[in-house]
Structures are given as C-alpha cells and as structure tokens.
Write a protein that holds these residues in place. Sequence first.
Motif, PDB file in Angstrom:
ATOM      1  N   GLY A 165       0.820  -1.212   0.000  1.00  0.00           N
ATOM      2  CA  GLY A 165       0.000   0.000   0.000  1.00  0.00           C
ATOM      3  C   GLY A 165       0.845   1.248   0.000  1.00  0.00           C
ATOM      4  O   GLY A 165       0.598   2.188  -0.766  1.00  0.00           O
ATOM      5  N   SER A 166       1.889   1.276   0.821  1.00  0.00           N
ATOM      6  CA  SER A 166       2.760   2.450   0.907  1.00  0.00           C
ATOM      7  C   SER A 166       3.473   2.715  -0.403  1.00  0.00           C
ATOM      8  O   SER A 166       3.511   3.840  -0.895  1.00  0.00           O
ATOM      9  N   SER A 167       4.044   1.675  -1.003  1.00  0.00           N
ATOM     10  CA  SER A 167       4.784   1.867  -2.247  1.00  0.00           C
ATOM     11  C   SER A 167       3.856   2.224  -3.408  1.00  0.00           C
ATOM     12  O   SER A 167       4.203   3.039  -4.261  1.00  0.00           O
ATOM     13  N   LEU A 168       2.667   1.625  -3.413  1.00  0.00           N
ATOM     14  CA  LEU A 168       1.709   1.955  -4.474  1.00  0.00           C
ATOM     15  C   LEU A 168       1.265   3.410  -4.385  1.00  0.00           C
ATOM     16  O   LEU A 168       1.175   4.109  -5.401  1.00  0.00           O
ATOM     17  N   ARG A 169       0.978   3.859  -3.164  1.00  0.00           N
ATOM     18  CA  ARG A 169       0.547   5.250  -3.012  1.00  0.00           C
ATOM     19  C   ARG A 169       1.631   6.208  -3.473  1.00  0.00           C
ATOM     20  O   ARG A 169       1.356   7.218  -4.121  1.00  0.00           O
ATOM     21  N   SER A 170       2.869   5.874  -3.168  1.00  0.00           N
ATOM     22  CA  SER A 170       3.988   6.719  -3.584  1.00  0.00           C
ATOM     23  C   SER A 170       4.126   6.737  -5.096  1.00  0.00           C
ATOM     24  O   SER A 170       4.310   7.796  -5.715  1.00  0.00           O
ATOM     25  N   THR A 171       4.014   5.564  -5.712  1.00  0.00           N
ATOM     26  CA  THR A 171       4.137   5.473  -7.170  1.00  0.00           C
ATOM     27  C   THR A 171       2.985   6.182  -7.867  1.00  0.00           C
ATOM     28  O   THR A 171       3.188   6.904  -8.852  1.00  0.00           O
ATOM     29  N   LEU A 172       1.780   6.010  -7.350  1.00  0.00           N
ATOM     30  CA  LEU A 172       0.617   6.654  -7.972  1.00  0.00           C
ATOM     31  C   LEU A 172       0.676   8.166  -7.830  1.00  0.00           C
ATOM     32  O   LEU A 172       0.196   8.902  -8.694  1.00  0.00           O
ATOM     33  N   ASP A 173       1.277   8.633  -6.741  1.00  0.00           N
ATOM     34  CA  ASP A 173       1.415  10.079  -6.566  1.00  0.00           C
ATOM     35  C   ASP A 173       2.290  10.694  -7.649  1.00  0.00           C
ATOM     36  O   ASP A 173       2.170  11.883  -7.958  1.00  0.00           O
ATOM     37  N   ASP A 174       3.186   9.903  -8.229  1.00  0.00           N
ATOM     38  CA  ASP A 174       4.032  10.406  -9.315  1.00  0.00           C
ATOM     39  C   ASP A 174       3.211  10.720 -10.574  1.00  0.00           C
ATOM     40  O   ASP A 174       3.687  11.405 -11.479  1.00  0.00           O
ATOM     41  N   LEU A 175       1.984  10.199 -10.622  1.00  0.00           N
ATOM     42  CA  LEU A 175       1.128  10.425 -11.795  1.00  0.00           C
ATOM     43  C   LEU A 175       0.261  11.673 -11.647  1.00  0.00           C
ATOM     44  O   LEU A 175      -0.475  12.019 -12.583  1.00  0.00           O
ATOM     45  N   ARG A 176       0.331  12.328 -10.497  1.00  0.00           N
ATOM     46  CA  ARG A 176      -0.513  13.506 -10.284  1.00  0.00           C
ATOM     47  C   ARG A 176      -0.225  14.558 -11.349  1.00  0.00           C
ATOM     48  O   ARG A 176       0.921  14.828 -11.697  1.00  0.00           O
ATOM     49  N   GLY A 177      -1.307  15.174 -11.848  1.00  0.00           N
ATOM     50  CA  GLY A 177      -1.166  16.252 -12.828  1.00  0.00           C
ATOM     51  C   GLY A 177      -1.093  15.774 -14.260  1.00  0.00           C
ATOM     52  O   GLY A 177      -1.162  16.585 -15.189  1.00  0.00           O
ATOM     53  N   LYS A 178      -0.973  14.462 -14.473  1.00  0.00           N
ATOM     54  CA  LYS A 178      -0.894  13.943 -15.842  1.00  0.00           C
ATOM     55  C   LYS A 178      -2.285  13.610 -16.363  1.00  0.00           C
ATOM     56  O   LYS A 178      -3.089  12.991 -15.673  1.00  0.00           O
ATOM     57  N   SER A 179      -2.540  14.023 -17.598  1.00  0.00           N
ATOM     58  CA  SER A 179      -3.829  13.705 -18.208  1.00  0.00           C
ATOM     59  C   SER A 179      -3.748  12.419 -19.022  1.00  0.00           C
ATOM     60  O   SER A 179      -4.760  11.769 -19.265  1.00  0.00           O
ATOM     61  N   ARG A 180      -2.542  12.059 -19.425  1.00  0.00           N
ATOM     62  CA  ARG A 180      -2.330  10.813 -20.168  1.00  0.00           C
ATOM     63  C   ARG A 180      -1.249  10.004 -19.473  1.00  0.00           C
ATOM     64  O   ARG A 180      -0.370  10.552 -18.816  1.00  0.00           O
ATOM     65  N   ILE A 181      -1.321   8.705 -19.626  1.00  0.00           N
ATOM     66  CA  ILE A 181      -0.339   7.831 -18.986  1.00  0.00           C
ATOM     67  C   ILE A 181       0.503   7.153 -20.051  1.00  0.00           C
ATOM     68  O   ILE A 181      -0.018   6.682 -21.073  1.00  0.00           O
ATOM     69  N   SER A 182       1.802   7.141 -19.846  1.00  0.00           N
ATOM     70  CA  SER A 182       2.721   6.546 -20.810  1.00  0.00           C
ATOM     71  C   SER A 182       3.007   5.103 -20.443  1.00  0.00           C
ATOM     72  O   SER A 182       2.719   4.644 -19.333  1.00  0.00           O
ATOM     73  N   GLU A 183       3.623   4.379 -21.386  1.00  0.00           N
ATOM     74  CA  GLU A 183       3.999   2.993 -21.115  1.00  0.00           C
ATOM     75  C   GLU A 183       5.024   2.918 -19.985  1.00  0.00           C
ATOM     76  O   GLU A 183       5.004   1.991 -19.174  1.00  0.00           O
ATOM     77  N   GLU A 184       5.895   3.929 -19.926  1.00  0.00           N
ATOM     78  CA  GLU A 184       6.885   3.971 -18.845  1.00  0.00           C
ATOM     79  C   GLU A 184       6.206   4.139 -17.487  1.00  0.00           C
ATOM     80  O   GLU A 184       6.606   3.510 -16.495  1.00  0.00           O
ATOM     81  N   ASP A 185       5.166   4.992 -17.444  1.00  0.00           N
ATOM     82  CA  ASP A 185       4.424   5.172 -16.196  1.00  0.00           C
ATOM     83  C   ASP A 185       3.811   3.847 -15.741  1.00  0.00           C
ATOM     84  O   ASP A 185       3.875   3.486 -14.554  1.00  0.00           O
ATOM     85  N   VAL A 186       3.202   3.130 -16.681  1.00  0.00           N
ATOM     86  CA  VAL A 186       2.569   1.849 -16.354  1.00  0.00           C
ATOM     87  C   VAL A 186       3.614   0.854 -15.868  1.00  0.00           C
ATOM     88  O   VAL A 186       3.400   0.129 -14.876  1.00  0.00           O
ATOM     89  N   ASP A 187       4.761   0.819 -16.532  1.00  0.00           N
ATOM     90  CA  ASP A 187       5.825  -0.106 -16.126  1.00  0.00           C
ATOM     91  C   ASP A 187       6.297   0.182 -14.703  1.00  0.00           C
ATOM     92  O   ASP A 187       6.598  -0.743 -13.938  1.00  0.00           O
ATOM     93  N   ASN A 188       6.365   1.471 -14.346  1.00  0.00           N
ATOM     94  CA  ASN A 188       6.792   1.842 -12.990  1.00  0.00           C
ATOM     95  C   ASN A 188       5.804   1.315 -11.952  1.00  0.00           C
ATOM     96  O   ASN A 188       6.195   0.781 -10.906  1.00  0.00           O
ATOM     97  N   VAL A 189       4.509   1.480 -12.236  1.00  0.00           N
ATOM     98  CA  VAL A 189       3.480   1.002 -11.309  1.00  0.00           C
ATOM     99  C   VAL A 189       3.541  -0.520 -11.192  1.00  0.00           C
ATOM    100  O   VAL A 189       3.521  -1.086 -10.084  1.00  0.00           O
ATOM    101  N   VAL A 190       3.622  -1.203 -12.332  1.00  0.00           N
ATOM    102  CA  VAL A 190       3.636  -2.664 -12.343  1.00  0.00           C
ATOM    103  C   VAL A 190       4.877  -3.203 -11.622  1.00  0.00           C
ATOM    104  O   VAL A 190       4.807  -4.186 -10.876  1.00  0.00           O
ATOM    105  N   THR A 191       6.014  -2.553 -11.825  1.00  0.00           N
ATOM    106  CA  THR A 191       7.241  -2.983 -11.157  1.00  0.00           C
ATOM    107  C   THR A 191       7.104  -2.894  -9.640  1.00  0.00           C
ATOM    108  O   THR A 191       7.542  -3.792  -8.905  1.00  0.00           O
ATOM    109  N   GLU A 192       6.486  -1.812  -9.154  1.00  0.00           N
ATOM    110  CA  GLU A 192       6.276  -1.657  -7.711  1.00  0.00           C
ATOM    111  C   GLU A 192       5.350  -2.742  -7.173  1.00  0.00           C
ATOM    112  O   GLU A 192       5.563  -3.281  -6.089  1.00  0.00           O
ATOM    113  N   ILE A 193       4.309  -3.048  -7.935  1.00  0.00           N
ATOM    114  CA  ILE A 193       3.374  -4.094  -7.520  1.00  0.00           C
ATOM    115  C   ILE A 193       4.094  -5.436  -7.427  1.00  0.00           C
ATOM    116  O   ILE A 193       3.957  -6.173  -6.436  1.00  0.00           O
ATOM    117  N   GLN A 194       4.873  -5.744  -8.435  1.00  0.00           N
ATOM    118  CA  GLN A 194       5.591  -7.016  -8.446  1.00  0.00           C
ATOM    119  C   GLN A 194       6.561  -7.104  -7.267  1.00  0.00           C
ATOM    120  O   GLN A 194       6.613  -8.111  -6.557  1.00  0.00           O
TER     121      GLN A 194
END
Length: 462
Positions: free
Chosen positions: A7-36
């Motif tokens: 939960g802590s790491s996910l919240r931190s990673t998701l906070d990096d997406l604040r202000g973005k209207s579109r999500i890139s493949e790199e953004d998704v990879d960062n989130v998925v890596t944290e989950i893994q």
Amino acid sequence: MVLEDLGSSLRSTLDDLRGKSRISEEDVDNVVTEIQRSLLQADVDTGLVMELSDAIRERALDEEPPGGTTARDHVLRIVYEELVELVGESTDLPLESQTILLAGLQGSGKTTTAAKMAWWFSKKGLRPAVIQTDTFRPGAYEQGKEMAERAEVEFYGDPDADDPVEIGRDGLEATEDADVRIVDTAGRHALEEGLIDEIEEIETAVEPDRNLLVLDAAIGQGAKEQATRFDESIGIDGVTIAKLDGTAKGGGALTAVNETDSTIAFLGTGETVKDIERFEPSGFISRLLGMGDLKQLTERVERAMEETEEEEGDWEPEDMMEGDFTLKDMRHQMKALDRMGPLSQVLDMVPGLGGGMMDQLPDDAMDMTQERMRTFEIIMDSMTEEELDNPRSIGASRMKRIAAGSGTEVDDVRELLEQYRMMARAINQFQGMGDADMERMMKQMQQGGGPGGDLGGLGPTG
C-alpha cells in the motif's frame, strides 16, 4: 495491516502520476514494477504476481480513461479492481445455526481465533460455543477456557480425556443449545500424518458445515503446502488470517486462498478477543490504497459507543450534541476510542486520514498518541466534579494543583485543556448542522477525502 508495504509503495508510485492527463507505457511499467516487488516481498506466489501485473499493464494501456478522469485515478481504479479480484470474495458465513471446524498448524492462532469468532457471532445476536478437542498441546484446555471466558461465550473441553474425537462428540451434545459451535482442533509443528488422520476423524464425528483453515499472517510460502494438504484431507471452505497486528507479510495467506480455490473469512487484527474483522474485499483493498473503509469504521464506532454506554449507564452520547460539551464527555469519548482498537487501524479506515497521511508519520506516532490519551485520563482523575463539568473554571493555580495530584506537568494539563477546546469547537459545529449538512459532509469524505479523489463509488461505500 497485511501487505502494508504494498500500500505504501503503491501510493507513492501513484502520486508520481498527479497532474498527468495521459499515462505513458513507462508510467505503467513503474506502477507494475512496484506491484511485483511488493507482492513478492510479501510472499505472494510468483505465478499470482505475474497474472496480476499482466492484467494491470494490459488494462492501463488499452482502456481509455472515462471523461474527466485523471491518469492517476484511472490507474488507481484498475489497481483497485484487480487487487479485489486477487483477494477474492468473503467466505459465506450465514448468521444461522452451524458447526465450524478450525484446522491449522500449532502456533497458527486457532485457539485465539476460535474465541474471537465466537465473540463476533455473539455480537450478531447468536449464541456461540467453543469446543476444545486439542489433547496434544499442554495448556490447550486452559487457554481455550480462559479465552472463551474473555469472550463471554460457552466453552466445552475435558482436560482428563485423551480422545479428541470423543471430546468432539461429547462437546456437540453438551452445547446442543448453542447456535454456532466452533470446534478447535490440535495442531502440530509440521504436516505429519498423525495430525491429518486425527482431524479427518474429528470431521467425520462432528460433521461440520464449514472447515476454516487458520493461517499465521507470517507463514510465507509454506502456506501453499499447508493449504493443499488440509484441502485434500478435509476440504477448506475459507481461510482466517491471524496475527495481522504485527509486521506479518500476509502474502502467503493469499496464495493459500488461491491454492484451495477458497475465500477469506476473518482477519485477526490484535491480541484481544474483540480484535477480529469479517473480511470484506472492497474495504480491505480500499484501506490498502488509502481510500478508507467507512463500513468497518462505522461498525467499530457503534460497538465502542454501545460498550461505553453499558459500562457507564448515566451517560448518553446524544447528550453532548445538545448541551455544553464537558471534560466528562471528552473522557467518555476517549474510552470509546480506546475500545475501537489501535489508532493506526482506526485512522486507516477514515478517508483522507489513512494511507498517505499515515506514511508521513513516524513509526511511533500512534504509540505516542495513545500514551497521551492515557496521560489525559490520569489528569482528569485528579480533577473535581466542578472542574470536569466546567473546564473554564480551571485557572493557573488549579492547573498546578491538578498537575501535582496526577504526577504530571502543568504543560500536560494545559495541553489537555487545549485539546478539550478544539473538540468543543468541533462539537459546536456539528450541533449547528442539519441532516442535509451531515449528508453532504459524509459524501465529501467518501469522494474527495481519499488519495484517489472521486472514484465514482469505488470502495466500501460504493
């Protein structure tokens, strides 16, 4: 809480997406890596981790966010839905007459869990009983009896008998008036044949409606073998995860649920018989992601207030919403709050207060807060009835006397009075609210309080 690091790491990673209207493949990879990373550290089975991360990656890249939804909220919704899918549904436990058999290794927490479950059923209006059949572990009878007494439920066991099957049969007869019979069985240090043979014989004798496997939240990858062996032997209908109040990882229990194609029934969240929660997947994941859990919070508040009223019959919580808020009211509230459990758990249930806010606090912050509450109670015990009813009468000289009488400092008394004034102002605001105002405030908490903003009804309140 289980998987707290996730939960802590996910919240931190998701906070990096604040202000973005579109999500890139790199953004998704960062989130998925944290989950893994977090799930693997929590001892979730590798195959499950890959299935989950692949599903999140595919959905995050392929699905178009709804209109007006930020990239962060879009990904949060997907993560929420996939995690709910991972933990599965809650075990079906109707509030009716039934017999439940508990299985598990020695030290998994079966005996404590039996009493906790019995207490939970008693609060739902049923009459439960615990039947202790463990003749292997020294002290099992005494522990079971003591825990049942704490839970204020019926208990049956025979410290002089050495046949657990006979104890099970006799226990059913002795507790025939009970609505729910919870049969606690013996464990061993390993999955030896003697344990399996014994529990099979007990199951045949007591004919339970449900078999629940009790797992220590710290079990790790060993949960897979346990779950498989018990499932092959007696069939597992649900899993209870015990000892979630420590630093347990909890991922092994999720693996066990998947391995037996079962579900989660209860979560053990502390050491007392009251520290048990019925597992609710949406609320569980909501807390994990910092979105709160108003359903569980409401249940705890209602239970704590009822117990406080029962103990102190001359106090009605509604009174403080009508007249002056006094230090006596504050003391009652503090006692009710203490009955709700550790503050860290309570705050996790409040949208906007758990999750990210808790991440920023020192590890001992909640311990310090509970210690401060105990100090406040000691100070109030040194006050006169007049001072408790009229805190405005407490001046400098009275502060010195109260501090001396309670063995505290004047600054501690001053802090208590300042806390009282803050609570009094809040109560005054509530007193001026109508039903429409209260409803609007609750909606704001549910929608805007958590880190995900308005998620369109996601979580326990949707």
